[in-house]
Design an enzyme around this catalytic site. Structure first.
Site, short mmCIF file in Angstrom:
data_model
loop_
_atom_site.label_atom_id
_atom_site.label_comp_id
_atom_site.label_asym_id
_atom_site.label_seq_id
_atom_site.Cartn_x
_atom_site.Cartn_y
_atom_site.Cartn_z
N PRO A 280 0.83 -1.21 0.00
CA PRO A 280 0.00 0.00 0.00
C PRO A 280 0.87 1.27 0.00
CG PRO A 280 -0.62 -1.47 1.81
CD PRO A 280 0.62 -2.04 1.20
N ILE A 281 0.41 2.27 -0.75
CA ILE A 281 1.20 3.51 -0.87
C ILE A 281 0.91 4.45 0.31
CG2 ILE A 281 1.46 5.61 -2.32
CD1 ILE A 281 0.74 3.78 -4.71
N SER B 182 6.68 1.32 0.44
CA SER B 182 6.45 1.23 -1.01
C SER B 182 7.48 2.05 -1.78
CB SER B 182 5.03 1.62 -1.38
OG SER B 182 4.84 2.99 -1.21
N SER B 183 7.83 3.23 -1.28
CA SER B 183 8.78 4.04 -2.06
C SER B 183 10.19 3.44 -1.97
CB SER B 183 8.76 5.51 -1.63
OG SER B 183 9.52 5.70 -0.48
N ALA B 184 10.56 2.87 -0.83
CA ALA B 184 11.88 2.22 -0.74
C ALA B 184 11.93 0.99 -1.64
CB ALA B 184 12.16 1.82 0.71
N GLY C 17 3.56 3.81 5.27
CA GLY C 17 4.71 3.44 6.12
C GLY C 17 5.16 2.00 5.95
N LEU C 18 4.76 1.35 4.85
CA LEU C 18 5.17 -0.04 4.66
C LEU C 18 6.27 -0.19 3.62
CD1 LEU C 18 1.78 -1.95 5.00
CD2 LEU C 18 3.50 -1.44 6.73
N ASP D 202 14.84 2.83 5.51
CA ASP D 202 13.88 2.12 4.65
C ASP D 202 14.60 1.42 3.49
OD1 ASP D 202 12.03 3.26 6.30
OD2 ASP D 202 10.87 4.26 4.74
O1 PMV Z 1 8.57 5.94 5.41
P1 PMV Z 1 7.96 5.72 6.74
O2 PMV Z 1 6.65 6.38 6.91
O3 PMV Z 1 8.01 4.29 7.14
O4 PMV Z 1 8.86 6.50 7.83
C1 PMV Z 1 10.21 6.34 7.86
C2 PMV Z 1 10.72 6.51 9.24
C3 PMV Z 1 11.09 7.90 9.70
O5 PMV Z 1 11.98 7.67 10.78
C4 PMV Z 1 9.87 8.66 10.21
C5 PMV Z 1 11.78 8.73 8.62
C6 PMV Z 1 13.16 8.25 8.23
O6 PMV Z 1 13.67 8.76 7.21
O7 PMV Z 1 13.76 7.41 8.91
#
Ligand code: PMV
Length: 317
Positions: free
Chosen positions: A99-100, A106-108, A103-104, A150
């Site tokens: 899911p976009i 998706s962009s990484a 915090g799971l 990530d």
């Molecule tokens: O991308 P997310 O929403 O899983 O957040 C990453 C974790 C943070 O610590 C909030 C940001 C980071 O760059 O580490």
């Protein structure tokens, strides 16, 4: 050139989000039950790069999209990293089960998969450190000032103990750990939440440094408990981390509610994961309670729930 495909997993942060941006440690795990796949196929025409997003049923021609488009940026970042002037014609097919904006990872996963797929398609053999470096460059465009946790956990596909500007350390898992991730359905941009935290820190540096130090303490104890398979203790520390994230101002009632329900139904512990203000919680659970916890979370308004196992694995570094 033969076609090339690569899949990258999702991820969850078990301890230390936000604090990790300021140099404190964090722990993240890959979520192998969800992934994003990039396939590169050669195209028989000249000067054409087509991006085919199968989930959105969208086809874009790289030449006709603007510079601020994340696809264009990622492909140009890869081209510049490899120091080549011209990319051959290709179709880039993207499909994802992650899911976009929740915090799971998706962009990484996109950054790692596209870096691996394009460089392999072009005949470059990049090791994981280089793929991670390249994926981090791509991530910066999306997130501004990402810690790098990530892309690192998604690249290495292992549970990691991470500190900015240090080599990631692999965490030893002696017995499988069962997780449930549940989504509030509320979207929040990591970049925005990280900026909000930054503003608060600038106003009250002492108070926020103290919270980060407490989160770091919890993360370091959690690492030892994970490596000794003290899952009850790990669960308690997840709750402690959640309360500290509340103090940081990144939780919302919907996240708190899912955390409470998971614990009431028998999870060892639970916390919000990722940037917060929406997105997901992660719960560490006894495997036999999985179905009961999942159905209670869905009844309480979670829009999506998934199970993922952190597999037993000896440390190799
Ligand atoms: O991308 P997310 O929403 O899983 O957040 C990453 C974790 C943070 O610590 C909030 C940001 C980071 O760059 O580490």
């Amino acid at each position: 050139m033969p076609a090339f495909s690569f899949s990258a997993p999702g991820k969850s942060i078990l301890f230390g989000e936000h604090a990790v941006v300021y140099g404190f440690p964090a722990i993240a795990v890959p979520l192998s039950s969800i992934s994003l796949k990039v396939t590169i196929q050669p195209l028989p025409v000249d000067n054409k790069i087509i991006i085919d997003n199968q989930d959105l049923h969208e086809e874009l021609n790289l030449d006709t999209i603007t510079k601020d488009n994340p696809y264009k940026h990622s492909i140009e970042t890869i081209r510049d990293y490899l120091k080549i002037d011209h990319l051959p014609s290709m179709r880039i097919i993207i499909s994802s089960k992650i899911p976009i904006g929740s915090g799971l990872g998706s962009s990484a996963a996109y950054s790692v998969a596209i870096s691996t797929a394009i460089t392999a398609f072009l005949g470059f053999k990049l090791n994981l450190e280089k793929i991670n470096e390249l994926a981090y460059e791509i991530e910066k465009f999306q997130h501004g000032n990402p810690s790098g946790i990530d892309n690192t956990v998604v690249t290495f596909k292992r549970p990691i103990y991470f500190r900015k500007n240090y080599a990631p350390e692999q965490i030893k898992i002696i017995e499988p750990m069962e997780l449930i991730v549940a989504d509030t359905g509320i979207k929040a941009l990591t970049k925005d939440v990280v900026t909000q935290v930054k503003t608060k820190i600038e106003r009250e540096p002492d108070q926020f440094t103290e919270i980060f130090q407490k989160i770091a303490g919890v993360t370091n104890i959690a690492r030892q408990d994970i490596e000794m398979n003290n899952q009850h203790e790990v669960g308690k520390l997840m709750l402690e981390n959640h309360y500290l994230l509340q103090q940081l101002g990144v939780s919302i009632p919907e996240l708190d509610k899912l955390v409470d329900i998971a614990v009431k139904e028998g999870a060892y512990g639970a916390k919000l994961c990722g940037s917060g203000k929406g997105g997901n919680i992660v719960a560490l659970i006894p495997p036999e309670k999985a179905e009961k916890i999942k159905s209670s979370l869905l009844n309480a308004g979670a829009v999506f729930c998934l199970s993922s196992t952190i597999e037993k694995r000896k440390k190799i570094n």
